[in-house]
Scaffold this motif. Structure first.
Motif, mmCIF file in Angstrom:
data_model
loop_
_atom_site.group_PDB
_atom_site.id
_atom_site.type_symbol
_atom_site.label_atom_id
_atom_site.label_comp_id
_atom_site.label_asym_id
_atom_site.label_seq_id
_atom_site.Cartn_x
_atom_site.Cartn_y
_atom_site.Cartn_z
ATOM 1 N N ALA A 102 25.091 -19.440 -22.976
ATOM 2 C CA ALA A 102 25.557 -18.879 -21.709
ATOM 3 C C ALA A 102 27.014 -18.422 -21.737
ATOM 4 O O ALA A 102 27.482 -17.845 -20.765
ATOM 5 C CB ALA A 102 25.372 -19.918 -20.607
ATOM 6 N N PHE A 103 27.733 -18.666 -22.822
ATOM 7 C CA PHE A 103 29.152 -18.327 -22.848
ATOM 8 C C PHE A 103 29.464 -16.972 -23.470
ATOM 9 O O PHE A 103 30.436 -16.329 -23.094
ATOM 10 C CB PHE A 103 29.941 -19.418 -23.594
ATOM 11 N N HIS A 104 28.648 -16.500 -24.404
ATOM 12 C CA HIS A 104 28.960 -15.282 -25.156
ATOM 13 C C HIS A 104 28.942 -14.047 -24.258
ATOM 14 O O HIS A 104 27.902 -13.671 -23.714
ATOM 15 C CB HIS A 104 27.974 -15.114 -26.318
ATOM 16 N N GLN A 105 30.109 -13.435 -24.084
ATOM 17 C CA GLN A 105 30.283 -12.192 -23.333
ATOM 18 C C GLN A 105 29.730 -12.244 -21.909
ATOM 19 O O GLN A 105 29.199 -11.255 -21.402
ATOM 20 C CB GLN A 105 29.680 -11.013 -24.103
ATOM 21 N N THR A 106 29.878 -13.401 -21.258
ATOM 22 C CA THR A 106 29.413 -13.531 -19.869
ATOM 23 C C THR A 106 30.544 -13.828 -18.899
ATOM 24 O O THR A 106 30.320 -13.774 -17.682
ATOM 25 C CB THR A 106 28.383 -14.668 -19.736
ATOM 26 N N GLY A 107 31.715 -14.202 -19.403
ATOM 27 C CA GLY A 107 32.809 -14.582 -18.522
ATOM 28 C C GLY A 107 32.696 -16.010 -18.005
ATOM 29 O O GLY A 107 33.480 -16.423 -17.151
ATOM 30 N N ALA A 109 33.295 -18.985 -19.456
ATOM 31 C CA ALA A 109 34.448 -19.849 -19.746
ATOM 32 C C ALA A 109 35.601 -19.539 -18.796
ATOM 33 O O ALA A 109 36.220 -20.454 -18.241
ATOM 34 C CB ALA A 109 34.886 -19.692 -21.201
ATOM 35 N N GLU A 110 35.866 -18.273 -18.580
ATOM 36 C CA GLU A 110 36.939 -17.875 -17.682
ATOM 37 C C GLU A 110 36.650 -18.319 -16.248
ATOM 38 O O GLU A 110 37.559 -18.791 -15.547
ATOM 39 C CB GLU A 110 37.150 -16.356 -17.746
ATOM 40 N N THR A 118 36.657 -29.107 -15.891
ATOM 41 C CA THR A 118 36.994 -29.721 -17.176
ATOM 42 C C THR A 118 35.773 -30.333 -17.859
ATOM 43 O O THR A 118 35.849 -30.740 -19.008
ATOM 44 C CB THR A 118 38.067 -30.817 -17.006
ATOM 45 N N GLN A 119 34.663 -30.410 -17.124
ATOM 46 C CA GLN A 119 33.444 -31.013 -17.674
ATOM 47 C C GLN A 119 32.238 -30.241 -17.169
ATOM 48 O O GLN A 119 32.253 -29.710 -16.050
ATOM 49 C CB GLN A 119 33.340 -32.479 -17.236
ATOM 50 N N VAL A 120 31.192 -30.187 -18.001
ATOM 51 C CA VAL A 120 29.934 -29.565 -17.595
ATOM 52 C C VAL A 120 28.784 -30.534 -17.840
ATOM 53 O O VAL A 120 28.802 -31.310 -18.791
ATOM 54 C CB VAL A 120 29.666 -28.233 -18.335
ATOM 55 N N ARG A 136 27.015 -26.353 -27.185
ATOM 56 C CA ARG A 136 27.930 -26.159 -28.322
ATOM 57 C C ARG A 136 29.126 -25.305 -27.904
ATOM 58 O O ARG A 136 30.281 -25.635 -28.200
ATOM 59 C CB ARG A 136 27.202 -25.471 -29.482
ATOM 60 N N ALA A 137 28.857 -24.207 -27.227
ATOM 61 C CA ALA A 137 29.944 -23.320 -26.810
ATOM 62 C C ALA A 137 30.845 -23.996 -25.780
ATOM 63 O O ALA A 137 32.068 -23.806 -25.806
ATOM 64 C CB ALA A 137 29.376 -22.015 -26.261
ATOM 65 N N ALA A 138 30.270 -24.783 -24.881
ATOM 66 C CA ALA A 138 31.085 -25.510 -23.894
ATOM 67 C C ALA A 138 32.071 -26.426 -24.607
ATOM 68 O O ALA A 138 33.259 -26.472 -24.267
ATOM 69 C CB ALA A 138 30.191 -26.302 -22.948
#
Length: 186
Positions: A102-107, A109-110, A118-120, A136-138
Motif C-alpha cells: 500500500a505504500f508504493h507510489q500512493t502517498g 507514508a506522507e 507513529t504506529q500502524v 514490510r514497507a510500513a
C-alpha cells in the motif's frame, strides 16, 4: 506474543477487503476477517484515530508465472469495490494501489506522517501479499507495526502460517483483534 502497546496516534490499515478478493478461496473464513476488520475500524473511528482502506486496482507491470495476472478481460461490475461492511466513513482515507503493498507510489507514508501517525495496525487479505508487503514497507518507513493475525487470511494455510510465525515477528508485534481492542480501550 502479547501486544505491548499502541502509540497515541496509531492508524488502522485495512488491505484489499474488496468484493473480488473476499470471494476467492481462503484458508480462513473471509467473513471472519471482514467482521474483525470492521470491528477494528469502528473502534478506531470512535477514538478519532485514522482508518485507511486500501483498495487494489490493477497490478504492476512485468511478467510473472501467476495465472491471476493473465486472466484477461475486465473484472465483473463491483468486483473492486470495498466490502459493504467497510464502506468509507467521513474521515476515513481510501488509498488505491497498483502493486502488492500500500505504500508504493500512493502517498500513504506522507499521509500518515502528516497525521502524526507513529504506529500502524495491519489487517486484510492476502497475508503473504498485500498484508505482508504493506507491513514490510510500513517498517521501512519507520512506523511501529502491529499485525492482528486473526484479521487476515491467505489462499494457503501454510503460507499464512509462514508469514505469521516467521516474517511478522521480525517486522513488529503480532496479536489478535481482541488484544488490539483491549489496548485501544485501555
Amino acid at each position: 506474543m502479547t501486544l505491548t502497546m499502541l502509540d497515541p496516534v496509531t492508524a488502522l490499515l485495512v488491505v484489499d477487503l474488496q468484493n473480488a478478493v473476499v470471494a476467492l478461496p481462503s484458508a480462513h473464513p473471509t467473513t471472519d476477517v471482514v467482521r474483525r476488520a470492521a470491528t477494528l475500524a469502528g473502534a478506531f473511528r470512535e477514538r478519532d484515530l485514522p482508518v485507511v482502506l486500501v483498495q487494489a486496482l490493477g497490478s504492476a507491470p512485468g511478467r510473472t508465472e501467476s495465472p491471476h495476472r493473465s486472466a484477461g478481460g475486465p473484472p465483473p461490475e463491483g468486483a473492486a469495490d470495498l466490502v459493504a461492511e467497510l464502506t468509507p466513513q467521513p474521515g476515513d482515507h481510501v488509498i488505491t494501489k497498483r502493486t502488492w503493498g500500500a505504500f508504493h507510489q500512493t502517498g500513504l507514508a506522507e499521509l500518515l506522517h502528516g497525521l502524526g501517525v507513529t504506529q500502524v495496525v495491519v489487517v486484510g487479505i492476502a497475508t503473504t501479499a498485500g498484508v505482508e508487503s504493506t507491513a514490510r514497507a510500513a517498517a521501512e518507513h519507520g512506523f511501529h507495526v502491529t499485525l492482528a493475525v486473526d484479521g487476515m487470511t491467505d489462499s494457503s494455510a501454510e503460507a499464512h502460517e509462514n508469514s505469521v510465525t516467521r516474517i511478522f515477528p521480525r517486522l513488529g508485534e503480532t496479536g489478535t483483534t481482541d488484544e488490539v481492542l483491549a489496548l485501544l480501550a485501555g
